[in-house]
Design a protein around this motif. Structure first.
Motif, PDB file in Angstrom:
ATOM      1  N   ALA A 101       0.829  -1.207   0.000  1.00 18.06           N
ATOM      2  CA  ALA A 101       0.000   0.000   0.000  1.00 18.06           C
ATOM      3  C   ALA A 101       0.865   1.260   0.000  1.00 18.06           C
ATOM      4  O   ALA A 101       0.548   2.239  -0.676  1.00 18.06           O
ATOM      5  N   GLU A 102       1.955   1.231   0.747  1.00 15.38           N
ATOM      6  CA  GLU A 102       2.850   2.387   0.816  1.00 15.38           C
ATOM      7  C   GLU A 102       3.668   2.570  -0.458  1.00 15.38           C
ATOM      8  O   GLU A 102       4.099   3.675  -0.765  1.00 15.38           O
ATOM      9  N   SER A 103       3.875   1.484  -1.188  1.00 14.03           N
ATOM     10  CA  SER A 103       4.778   1.536  -2.337  1.00 14.03           C
ATOM     11  C   SER A 103       4.311   2.521  -3.400  1.00 14.03           C
ATOM     12  O   SER A 103       5.121   3.272  -3.943  1.00 14.03           O
ATOM     13  N   LYS A 104       3.022   2.536  -3.690  1.00 13.56           N
ATOM     14  CA  LYS A 104       2.525   3.465  -4.723  1.00 13.56           C
ATOM     15  C   LYS A 104       2.722   4.910  -4.296  1.00 13.56           C
ATOM     16  O   LYS A 104       3.127   5.747  -5.091  1.00 13.56           O
ATOM     17  N   ASP A 105       2.440   5.188  -3.018  1.00 11.83           N
ATOM     18  CA  ASP A 105       2.632   6.550  -2.511  1.00 11.83           C
ATOM     19  C   ASP A 105       4.108   6.942  -2.552  1.00 11.83           C
ATOM     20  O   ASP A 105       4.446   8.072  -2.905  1.00 11.83           O
ATOM     21  N   LEU A 106       4.973   6.002  -2.197  1.00 13.67           N
ATOM     22  CA  LEU A 106       6.405   6.272  -2.209  1.00 13.67           C
ATOM     23  C   LEU A 106       6.893   6.534  -3.630  1.00 13.67           C
ATOM     24  O   LEU A 106       7.653   7.482  -3.868  1.00 13.67           O
ATOM     25  N   ILE A 107       6.437   5.737  -4.579  1.00 11.79           N
ATOM     26  CA  ILE A 107       6.820   5.939  -5.986  1.00 11.79           C
ATOM     27  C   ILE A 107       6.382   7.323  -6.436  1.00 11.79           C
ATOM     28  O   ILE A 107       7.161   8.079  -7.036  1.00 11.79           O
ATOM     29  N   ASN A 108       5.120   7.667  -6.164  1.00 11.28           N
ATOM     30  CA  ASN A 108       4.608   8.977  -6.579  1.00 11.28           C
ATOM     31  C   ASN A 108       5.391  10.115  -5.926  1.00 11.28           C
ATOM     32  O   ASN A 108       5.715  11.109  -6.578  1.00 11.28           O
ATOM     33  N   GLU A 109       5.688   9.958  -4.651  1.00  7.90           N
ATOM     34  CA  GLU A 109       6.429  10.994  -3.934  1.00  7.90           C
ATOM     35  C   GLU A 109       7.831  11.179  -4.531  1.00  7.90           C
ATOM     36  O   GLU A 109       8.287  12.304  -4.743  1.00  7.90           O
ATOM     37  N   LEU A 110       8.495  10.064  -4.803  1.00 11.24           N
ATOM     38  CA  LEU A 110       9.842  10.150  -5.379  1.00 11.24           C
ATOM     39  C   LEU A 110       9.808  10.738  -6.784  1.00 11.24           C
ATOM     40  O   LEU A 110      10.686  11.528  -7.153  1.00 11.24           O
ATOM     41  N   LEU A 111       8.792  10.377  -7.563  1.00 13.53           N
ATOM     42  CA  LEU A 111       8.669  10.945  -8.909  1.00 13.53           C
ATOM     43  C   LEU A 111       8.419  12.447  -8.843  1.00 13.53           C
ATOM     44  O   LEU A 111       9.008  13.219  -9.617  1.00 13.53           O
ATOM     45  N   GLU A 112       7.563  12.882  -7.926  1.00 11.88           N
ATOM     46  CA  GLU A 112       7.287  14.312  -7.770  1.00 11.88           C
ATOM     47  C   GLU A 112       8.546  15.069  -7.351  1.00 11.88           C
ATOM     48  O   GLU A 112       8.828  16.151  -7.863  1.00 11.88           O
ATOM     49  N   LYS A 113       9.300  14.484  -6.433  1.00 14.71           N
ATOM     50  CA  LYS A 113      10.551  15.113  -6.003  1.00 14.71           C
ATOM     51  C   LYS A 113      11.524  15.214  -7.177  1.00 14.71           C
ATOM     52  O   LYS A 113      12.216  16.216  -7.332  1.00 14.71           O
ATOM     53  N   GLY A 114      11.572  14.171  -7.979  1.00 14.18           N
ATOM     54  CA  GLY A 114      12.456  14.169  -9.141  1.00 14.18           C
ATOM     55  C   GLY A 114      12.082  15.258 -10.130  1.00 14.18           C
ATOM     56  O   GLY A 114      12.953  15.959 -10.659  1.00 14.18           O
ATOM     57  N   GLU A 115      10.793  15.413 -10.371  1.00 15.79           N
ATOM     58  CA  GLU A 115      10.339  16.457 -11.289  1.00 15.79           C
ATOM     59  C   GLU A 115      10.655  17.838 -10.733  1.00 15.79           C
ATOM     60  O   GLU A 115      11.083  18.731 -11.475  1.00 15.79           O
ATOM     61  N   ALA A 116      10.466  18.016  -9.432  1.00 15.70           N
ATOM     62  CA  ALA A 116      10.766  19.309  -8.805  1.00 15.70           C
ATOM     63  C   ALA A 116      12.258  19.615  -8.902  1.00 15.70           C
ATOM     64  O   ALA A 116      12.653  20.750  -9.220  1.00 15.70           O
ATOM     65  N   GLU A 117      13.092  18.607  -8.647  1.00 12.39           N
ATOM     66  CA  GLU A 117      14.536  18.796  -8.753  1.00 12.39           C
ATOM     67  C   GLU A 117      14.935  19.130 -10.179  1.00 12.39           C
ATOM     68  O   GLU A 117      15.797  19.978 -10.410  1.00 12.39           O
ATOM     69  N   GLN A 118      14.311  18.463 -11.148  1.00 15.62           N
ATOM     70  CA  GLN A 118      14.623  18.727 -12.558  1.00 15.62           C
ATOM     71  C   GLN A 118      14.273  20.168 -12.919  1.00 15.62           C
ATOM     72  O   GLN A 118      15.042  20.849 -13.588  1.00 15.62           O
ATOM     73  N   LYS A 119      13.120  20.644 -12.452  1.00 20.16           N
ATOM     74  CA  LYS A 119      12.724  22.030 -12.730  1.00 20.16           C
ATOM     75  C   LYS A 119      13.699  23.013 -12.101  1.00 20.16           C
ATOM     76  O   LYS A 119      14.083  24.006 -12.730  1.00 20.16           O
ATOM     77  N   GLN A 120      14.102  22.738 -10.856  1.00 17.49           N
ATOM     78  CA  GLN A 120      15.063  23.613 -10.189  1.00 17.49           C
ATOM     79  C   GLN A 120      16.400  23.625 -10.922  1.00 17.49           C
ATOM     80  O   GLN A 120      17.019  24.673 -11.096  1.00 17.49           O
ATOM     81  N   MET A 121      16.834  22.457 -11.344  1.00 11.39           N
ATOM     82  CA  MET A 121      18.094  22.357 -12.055  1.00 11.39           C
ATOM     83  C   MET A 121      18.014  23.116 -13.383  1.00 11.39           C
ATOM     84  O   MET A 121      18.930  23.863 -13.740  1.00 11.39           O
ATOM     85  N   ASN A 122      16.909  22.962 -14.102  1.00  4.72           N
ATOM     86  CA  ASN A 122      16.735  23.680 -15.362  1.00  4.72           C
ATOM     87  C   ASN A 122      16.735  25.186 -15.138  1.00  4.72           C
ATOM     88  O   ASN A 122      17.314  25.933 -15.933  1.00  4.72           O
ATOM     89  N   ALA A 123      16.085  25.645 -14.067  1.00  2.61           N
ATOM     90  CA  ALA A 123      16.049  27.073 -13.766  1.00  2.61           C
ATOM     91  C   ALA A 123      17.452  27.593 -13.466  1.00  2.61           C
ATOM     92  O   ALA A 123      17.839  28.669 -13.943  1.00  2.61           O
ATOM     93  N   ARG A 124      18.217  26.835 -12.701  1.00  2.00           N
ATOM     94  CA  ARG A 124      19.592  27.245 -12.379  1.00  2.00           C
ATOM     95  C   ARG A 124      20.458  27.301 -13.639  1.00  2.00           C
ATOM     96  O   ARG A 124      21.252  28.229 -13.816  1.00  2.00           O
ATOM     97  N   ILE A 125      20.313  26.309 -14.489  1.00  2.00           N
ATOM     98  CA  ILE A 125      21.083  26.286 -15.739  1.00  2.00           C
ATOM     99  C   ILE A 125      20.710  27.485 -16.602  1.00  2.00           C
ATOM    100  O   ILE A 125      21.581  28.159 -17.162  1.00  2.00           O
ATOM    101  N   HIS A 126      19.418  27.764 -16.697  1.00  5.03           N
ATOM    102  CA  HIS A 126      18.940  28.897 -17.488  1.00  5.03           C
ATOM    103  C   HIS A 126      19.516  30.210 -16.952  1.00  5.03           C
ATOM    104  O   HIS A 126      19.999  31.050 -17.722  1.00  5.03           O
ATOM    105  N   GLU A 127      19.495  30.378 -15.633  1.00  7.61           N
ATOM    106  CA  GLU A 127      20.046  31.584 -15.021  1.00  7.61           C
ATOM    107  C   GLU A 127      21.537  31.732 -15.334  1.00  7.61           C
ATOM    108  O   GLU A 127      22.007  32.825 -15.659  1.00  7.61           O
ATOM    109  N   GLN A 128      22.262  30.626 -15.222  1.00  7.23           N
ATOM    110  CA  GLN A 128      23.698  30.674 -15.486  1.00  7.23           C
ATOM    111  C   GLN A 128      23.986  30.997 -16.950  1.00  7.23           C
ATOM    112  O   GLN A 128      24.905  31.768 -17.249  1.00  7.23           O
ATOM    113  N   LEU A 129      23.196  30.412 -17.859  1.00  5.28           N
ATOM    114  CA  LEU A 129      23.394  30.700 -19.282  1.00  5.28           C
ATOM    115  C   LEU A 129      23.126  32.170 -19.585  1.00  5.28           C
ATOM    116  O   LEU A 129      23.877  32.809 -20.339  1.00  5.28           O
TER     117      LEU A 129
END
Length: 96
Positions: A39-67
Protein backbone atom coordinates in the motif's frame (compact mmCIF):
# COMPACT_ATOMS: atom_id res chain seq x y z
CA UNK A 1 14.61 2.97 5.49
CA UNK A 2 12.28 5.04 3.29
CA UNK A 3 13.77 8.24 4.66
CA UNK A 4 17.28 6.97 4.01
CA UNK A 5 16.39 6.19 0.39
CA UNK A 6 14.71 9.56 -0.07
CA UNK A 7 17.74 11.35 1.32
CA UNK A 8 20.13 9.23 -0.70
CA UNK A 9 18.30 9.82 -3.96
CA UNK A 10 18.00 13.53 -3.26
CA UNK A 11 21.76 14.03 -3.03
CA UNK A 12 23.42 15.70 -5.99
CA UNK A 13 21.42 15.12 -9.12
CA UNK A 14 19.70 12.19 -7.40
CA UNK A 15 16.07 12.08 -8.33
CA UNK A 16 16.51 14.38 -11.30
CA UNK A 17 18.30 11.65 -13.24
CA UNK A 18 16.56 8.55 -11.89
CA UNK A 19 13.96 7.12 -14.23
CA UNK A 20 10.48 6.00 -13.26
CA UNK A 21 11.49 2.40 -13.95
CA UNK A 22 14.50 2.68 -11.64
CA UNK A 23 12.35 4.13 -8.85
CA UNK A 24 9.74 1.40 -9.28
CA UNK A 25 12.45 -1.28 -9.21
CA UNK A 26 13.95 0.19 -6.04
CA UNK A 27 10.57 0.37 -4.30
CA UNK A 28 9.71 -3.19 -5.43
CA UNK A 29 12.91 -4.37 -3.77
CA UNK A 30 11.86 -2.63 -0.56
CA UNK A 31 8.46 -4.35 -0.74
CA UNK A 32 10.16 -7.74 -1.23
CA UNK A 33 12.38 -7.09 1.79
CA UNK A 34 9.33 -6.11 3.83
CA UNK A 35 10.62 -2.61 4.49
CA UNK A 36 7.69 -1.00 2.68
CA UNK A 37 4.14 -2.31 2.43
CA UNK A 38 2.45 -2.75 -0.93
CA UNK A 39 0.00 0.00 0.00
CA UNK A 40 2.85 2.39 0.82
CA UNK A 41 4.78 1.54 -2.34
CA UNK A 42 2.52 3.47 -4.72
CA UNK A 43 2.63 6.55 -2.51
CA UNK A 44 6.40 6.27 -2.21
CA UNK A 45 6.82 5.94 -5.99
CA UNK A 46 4.61 8.98 -6.58
CA UNK A 47 6.43 10.99 -3.93
CA UNK A 48 9.84 10.15 -5.38
CA UNK A 49 8.67 10.94 -8.91
CA UNK A 50 7.29 14.31 -7.77
CA UNK A 51 10.55 15.11 -6.00
CA UNK A 52 12.46 14.17 -9.14
CA UNK A 53 10.34 16.46 -11.29
CA UNK A 54 10.77 19.31 -8.81
CA UNK A 55 14.54 18.80 -8.75
CA UNK A 56 14.62 18.73 -12.56
CA UNK A 57 12.72 22.03 -12.73
CA UNK A 58 15.06 23.61 -10.19
CA UNK A 59 18.09 22.36 -12.06
CA UNK A 60 16.74 23.68 -15.36
CA UNK A 61 16.05 27.07 -13.77
CA UNK A 62 19.59 27.25 -12.38
CA UNK A 63 21.08 26.29 -15.74
CA UNK A 64 18.94 28.90 -17.49
CA UNK A 65 20.05 31.58 -15.02
CA UNK A 66 23.70 30.67 -15.49
CA UNK A 67 23.39 30.70 -19.28
CA UNK A 68 21.76 34.13 -19.21
CA UNK A 69 24.55 35.42 -16.96
CA UNK A 70 27.25 34.04 -19.26
CA UNK A 71 25.58 35.55 -22.32
CA UNK A 72 25.28 38.93 -20.57
CA UNK A 73 28.91 38.77 -19.47
CA UNK A 74 29.94 38.05 -23.07
CA UNK A 75 27.72 40.90 -24.34
CA UNK A 76 25.81 38.55 -26.63
CA UNK A 77 22.74 40.38 -27.98
CA UNK A 78 19.37 39.11 -26.81
CA UNK A 79 16.45 38.13 -29.01
CA UNK A 80 14.80 41.43 -28.06
CA UNK A 81 17.94 43.29 -29.23
CA UNK A 82 17.78 41.55 -32.61
CA UNK A 83 14.07 42.23 -32.97
CA UNK A 84 14.60 45.91 -32.15
CA UNK A 85 17.36 46.12 -34.78
CA UNK A 86 15.25 44.32 -37.38
CA UNK A 87 12.40 46.75 -36.75
CA UNK A 88 14.74 49.72 -37.06
CA UNK A 89 16.21 48.36 -40.30
CA UNK A 90 12.73 47.84 -41.69
CA UNK A 91 11.75 51.40 -40.76
CA UNK A 92 14.88 52.78 -42.43
CA UNK A 93 14.25 50.73 -45.56
CA UNK A 94 10.67 51.97 -45.73
CA UNK A 95 11.88 55.63 -45.61
CA UNK A 96 13.85 55.17 -48.81
Amino acid sequence: MKDLIKKGLSLGLGLAVVSKEQIEKLVDELVKKGEVSTAESKDLINELLEKGEAEQKQMNARIHEQLEKVLRDLNVPSKADFERLEKRIQELENKQ
